[in-house]
Design an enzyme around this catalytic site. Structure first.
Site, PDB file in Angstrom:
ATOM      1  N   ASN A 108       0.826  -1.210   0.000  1.00 60.07           N
ATOM      2  CA  ASN A 108       0.000   0.000   0.000  1.00 60.07           C
ATOM      3  C   ASN A 108       0.863   1.264   0.000  1.00 60.07           C
ATOM      4  OD1 ASN A 108      -2.512   1.514   0.141  1.00 60.07           O
ATOM      5  ND2 ASN A 108      -3.393  -0.290   1.117  1.00 60.07           N
ATOM      6  N   ARG A 109       0.345   2.350   0.519  1.00 62.45           N
ATOM      7  CA  ARG A 109       0.928   3.670   0.321  1.00 62.45           C
ATOM      8  C   ARG A 109       1.690   4.187   1.530  1.00 62.45           C
ATOM      9  NH1 ARG A 109      -3.127   2.555  -2.742  1.00 62.45           N
ATOM     10  NH2 ARG A 109      -3.630   3.692  -4.654  1.00 62.45           N
ATOM     11  N   HIS A 134       3.331   0.068  -2.730  1.00 60.68           N
ATOM     12  CA  HIS A 134       3.750  -1.340  -2.740  1.00 60.68           C
ATOM     13  C   HIS A 134       5.276  -1.496  -2.717  1.00 60.68           C
ATOM     14  CE1 HIS A 134      -0.353  -2.379  -2.981  1.00 60.68           C
ATOM     15  NE2 HIS A 134      -0.503  -2.380  -4.288  1.00 60.68           N
ATOM     16  N   HIS A 207      -1.577 -10.177  -3.485  1.00 62.25           N
ATOM     17  CA  HIS A 207      -2.350  -9.245  -4.306  1.00 62.25           C
ATOM     18  C   HIS A 207      -3.137  -9.932  -5.425  1.00 62.25           C
ATOM     19  CE1 HIS A 207      -3.331  -5.413  -6.223  1.00 62.25           C
ATOM     20  NE2 HIS A 207      -2.699  -4.764  -5.243  1.00 62.25           N
ATOM     21  N   SER A 208      -3.722 -11.094  -5.140  1.00 63.97           N
ATOM     22  CA  SER A 208      -4.563 -11.747  -6.150  1.00 63.97           C
ATOM     23  C   SER A 208      -5.851 -10.966  -6.376  1.00 63.97           C
ATOM     24  CB  SER A 208      -4.901 -13.177  -5.723  1.00 63.97           C
ATOM     25  OG  SER A 208      -3.804 -14.040  -5.937  1.00 63.97           O
ATOM     26  N   TYR A 209      -6.313 -11.008  -7.633  1.00 64.64           N
ATOM     27  CA  TYR A 209      -7.601 -10.429  -8.028  1.00 64.64           C
ATOM     28  C   TYR A 209      -8.583 -11.579  -8.198  1.00 64.64           C
ATOM     29  CZ  TYR A 209      -5.506  -5.863  -9.197  1.00 64.64           C
ATOM     30  OH  TYR A 209      -4.871  -4.637  -9.165  1.00 64.64           O
ATOM     31  N   GLU A 338      -6.416  -7.671   0.244  1.00 58.56           N
ATOM     32  CA  GLU A 338      -5.011  -7.540   0.622  1.00 58.56           C
ATOM     33  C   GLU A 338      -4.904  -7.399   2.141  1.00 58.56           C
ATOM     34  OE1 GLU A 338      -3.283  -4.322  -1.911  1.00 58.56           O
ATOM     35  OE2 GLU A 338      -5.309  -4.377  -2.770  1.00 58.56           O
TER      36      GLU A 338
END
Length: 374
Positions: A108-109, A134, A207-209, A338
């Protein structure tokens, strides 16, 4: 010049007594199949297929620690692939929204790509405007060492990567391990471990979609429930402002089973993009998320030791990617779960700490369990 497999990889194959199939580049280990998938910067890339007693399959590559495929049955017993991804290594190299990747050092940020430790300010690479996203995309763009190991009675794939002191601006040599296990109850276990020789910040995730209808339609008919009464308030850059607020009376309240399409078009950022703070105690492993897809009957539950989850509804996937099975991807085609510590945690003392010191062991677990409705 052709590269050699590293000793880490070789020792595991010898130890497990692998059967090398003559005339092809495939290695069989009970429950695990390995094949050469290419080469990047002189390092061999492999594709691993884990299969359980139910015929469920998970495919993983040591490039970026990426889950490339998860095949699970629907309520008629028909297997379908429930994650976005590509058929070949070249497409992963060309860039994408981290489909299936292992993310680190820091998921993340981080605002302004900057944090302070012991009076020293560390400036990270800013790879997304004025912030670091990331971890500067380090872990998802490198070739990891890999070995097949035993995890109880089950074979697993264990990945290793050394992130060197100063990489992307982070302090400390970080020895990192990620172990992927497929169990006979159709669970995909992801175990993150690390050690460091200098105090640093660490926050890893997967980070799977996901799309439980087999990635054929958008995710609007999926229903989801997250055991989180609170979330981290964010600004226009999707970075926490430092307050943990209630989801009560918001359009992103998911404390009860909610159809994703019900409110998605009401939200900023073209959909869900919030970090939810779980109700469970810190560090406790507990089931925290439920997802149901009505047409296929497939279900997904998520259990983790982590304190939160970034629920992202694939808002900016775009239409430039053709994925597996020649499927045209688009916005809201899949969602990410996530599990992680909160974004920008190094800059907020009221958030659970991501500070990681020498002598400590980073140890986090997330389990994605697939099933079907009765």
């Amino acid at each position: 010049m052709k590269s050699q497999r590293n000793k880490f990889h070789k020792s595991a194959i010898v130890f497990l007594g692998s059967l090398i199939l003559f005339g092809c580049k495939t290695i069989e280990v009970a429950g695990v199949q390995e094949e050469q998938w290419g080469e990047i910067d002189g390092k061999e890339v492999f594709h691993y297929t884990l299969t359980n007693s139910n015929g469920v399959q998970v495919k993983i590559t040591n490039f970026g620690g990426i889950i490339t495929s998860i095949l699970v049955p629907d309520n008629k017993g028909v297997l379908g692939d429930v994650v976005l991804g590509f058929d070949n290594l070249k497409q992963y190299q060309e860039g994408n929204p981290c489909f299936g990747a292992t993310i680190g050092r820091f998921a993340n940020r981080i605002r302004n790509g900057r944090f302070e430790i012991g009076g020293v300010i560390y400036q990270l690479e800013q790879n997304a405007g004025a912030y670091t996203l990331h971890g500067g995309n380090e872990f998802d763009r490198v070739v990891w060492d890999a070995q097949v190991v035993e995890n109880g009675d089950t074979k697993a794939v264990k990945l290793h990567y050394l992130s060197k002191d100063g990489s992307k601006g982070f302090p400390g040599n970080l020895e990192t391990y990620v172990t992927y296990t497929l169990t006979d109850d159709n669970s995909v276990e992801v175990h993150f471990e690390a050690t460091t020789d200098k105090t640093t910040n660490v926050n890893m995730t997967q980070h799977s979609y996901f799309n439980l209808n087999g990635c054929r339609e958008p995710i609007y008919d999926h229903s989801i429930k997250i055991a989180a009464d609170n979330y981290t308030e964010i600004d226009d850059e999707i970075i926490p402002v430092g307050t943990i607020a209630t989801v009560n009376n918001t359009d992103w309240d998911l404390t009860t089973m909610t159809r994703i399409g019900e409110n998605i078009k009401k939200l900023d950022f073209n959909g869900y993009h919030y970090c939810y703070a779980f109700n469970k105690p810190l560090n406790k492993f507990e089931e925290v998320i439920e997802v149901v897809e009505p047409k296929s009957g497939r279900t997904l539950t998520v259990s983790t030791t982590q304190p939160g989850v970034q629920f992202y509804s694939g808002n900016t996937i775009g239409n430039k990617f053709i994925g597996k099975n020649n499927i045209q991807y688009a916005d809201n085609m899949a969602f990410c779960l996530e599990t992680q510590h909160f974004p920008d945690s190094p800059n907020h003392t009221n958030f659970p700490s991501t500070l990681f010191k020498p002598g400590e062991k980073y140890d986090e677990l997330v389990v994605y369990k697939f099933g079907v409705t009765p």
